[in-house]
Design a protein around this motif. Sequence first.
Motif, PDB file in Angstrom:
ATOM      1  N   PHE A  21     -39.469 -75.330   5.461  1.00  0.00           N
ATOM      2  CA  PHE A  21     -38.677 -75.854   6.571  1.00  0.00           C
ATOM      3  C   PHE A  21     -37.550 -74.885   6.930  1.00  0.00           C
ATOM      4  CE2 PHE A  21     -35.295 -78.585   8.303  1.00  0.00           C
ATOM      5  CZ  PHE A  21     -35.991 -79.142   9.373  1.00  0.00           C
ATOM      6  N   ALA A  22     -36.880 -74.375   5.913  1.00  0.00           N
ATOM      7  CA  ALA A  22     -35.797 -73.414   6.151  1.00  0.00           C
ATOM      8  C   ALA A  22     -36.343 -72.114   6.752  1.00  0.00           C
ATOM      9  CB  ALA A  22     -35.052 -73.131   4.866  1.00  0.00           C
ATOM     10  N   LEU A  23     -37.482 -71.644   6.264  1.00  0.00           N
ATOM     11  CA  LEU A  23     -38.099 -70.421   6.796  1.00  0.00           C
ATOM     12  C   LEU A  23     -38.513 -70.602   8.248  1.00  0.00           C
ATOM     13  CD1 LEU A  23     -39.095 -67.549   6.203  1.00  0.00           C
ATOM     14  CD2 LEU A  23     -41.267 -68.561   5.467  1.00  0.00           C
ATOM     15  N   LYS A  24     -39.062 -71.777   8.573  1.00  0.00           N
ATOM     16  CA  LYS A  24     -39.447 -72.050   9.955  1.00  0.00           C
ATOM     17  C   LYS A  24     -38.214 -72.030  10.866  1.00  0.00           C
ATOM     18  CE  LYS A  24     -41.481 -75.492  13.003  1.00  0.00           C
ATOM     19  NZ  LYS A  24     -40.469 -75.304  14.007  1.00  0.00           N
ATOM     20  N   GLY A  25     -37.119 -72.618  10.430  1.00  0.00           N
ATOM     21  CA  GLY A  25     -35.896 -72.603  11.222  1.00  0.00           C
ATOM     22  C   GLY A  25     -35.382 -71.193  11.437  1.00  0.00           C
ATOM     23  N   LEU A  26     -35.454 -70.369  10.411  1.00  0.00           N
ATOM     24  CA  LEU A  26     -35.011 -68.979  10.523  1.00  0.00           C
ATOM     25  C   LEU A  26     -35.901 -68.203  11.491  1.00  0.00           C
ATOM     26  CD1 LEU A  26     -33.022 -66.887   9.300  1.00  0.00           C
ATOM     27  CD2 LEU A  26     -34.831 -66.320   7.695  1.00  0.00           C
ATOM     28  N   LEU A  27     -37.209 -68.388  11.385  1.00  0.00           N
ATOM     29  CA  LEU A  27     -38.131 -67.673  12.265  1.00  0.00           C
ATOM     30  C   LEU A  27     -38.026 -68.146  13.716  1.00  0.00           C
ATOM     31  CD1 LEU A  27     -41.282 -67.413   9.985  1.00  0.00           C
ATOM     32  CD2 LEU A  27     -39.654 -65.610  10.574  1.00  0.00           C
ATOM     33  N   ASP A  28     -37.653 -69.417  13.930  1.00  0.00           N
ATOM     34  CA  ASP A  28     -37.458 -69.907  15.295  1.00  0.00           C
ATOM     35  C   ASP A  28     -36.259 -69.243  15.960  1.00  0.00           C
ATOM     36  OD1 ASP A  28     -39.647 -71.572  15.183  1.00  0.00           O
ATOM     37  OD2 ASP A  28     -38.495 -73.392  14.725  1.00  0.00           O
ATOM     38  N   GLN A  29     -35.270 -68.848  15.187  1.00  0.00           N
ATOM     39  CA  GLN A  29     -34.077 -68.215  15.738  1.00  0.00           C
ATOM     40  C   GLN A  29     -34.254 -66.713  15.940  1.00  0.00           C
ATOM     41  OE1 GLN A  29     -30.831 -69.153  13.159  1.00  0.00           O
ATOM     42  NE2 GLN A  29     -30.931 -71.347  13.586  1.00  0.00           N
ATOM     43  N   LEU A  30     -35.264 -66.137  15.349  1.00  0.00           N
ATOM     44  CA  LEU A  30     -35.452 -64.683  15.389  1.00  0.00           C
ATOM     45  C   LEU A  30     -35.596 -64.114  16.802  1.00  0.00           C
ATOM     46  CD1 LEU A  30     -35.534 -62.383  13.370  1.00  0.00           C
ATOM     47  CD2 LEU A  30     -38.001 -62.655  13.242  1.00  0.00           C
ATOM     48  N   PRO A  31     -36.379 -64.717  17.711  1.00  0.00           N
ATOM     49  CA  PRO A  31     -36.471 -64.140  19.071  1.00  0.00           C
ATOM     50  C   PRO A  31     -35.121 -64.076  19.776  1.00  0.00           C
ATOM     51  CG  PRO A  31     -38.243 -65.706  18.715  1.00  0.00           C
ATOM     52  CD  PRO A  31     -37.325 -65.823  17.536  1.00  0.00           C
TER      53      PRO A  31
END
Length: 73
Positions: A21-31
Amino acid sequence: MDGAAILFILAVAGVAAISLFALKGLLDQLPDVIKSAGQVRDEWERFKKKGDEAGKPPELPPSTDDEEPPAAA
């Protein structure tokens, strides 16, 4: 001992779920981070270009008069 194994499995599954869940949140902010970094780079280049132009004297248009300028008193 049987209950400890079940608790261990549940704990590992919980940690894995929270990590994903934390990794998904981080990857969503990457763009957005990449887009912001590009804007910062563009602004920095524009700032450096303005700094280079500020050090140069302003260019005067060529004079079209054939007369000499008035002498200083």
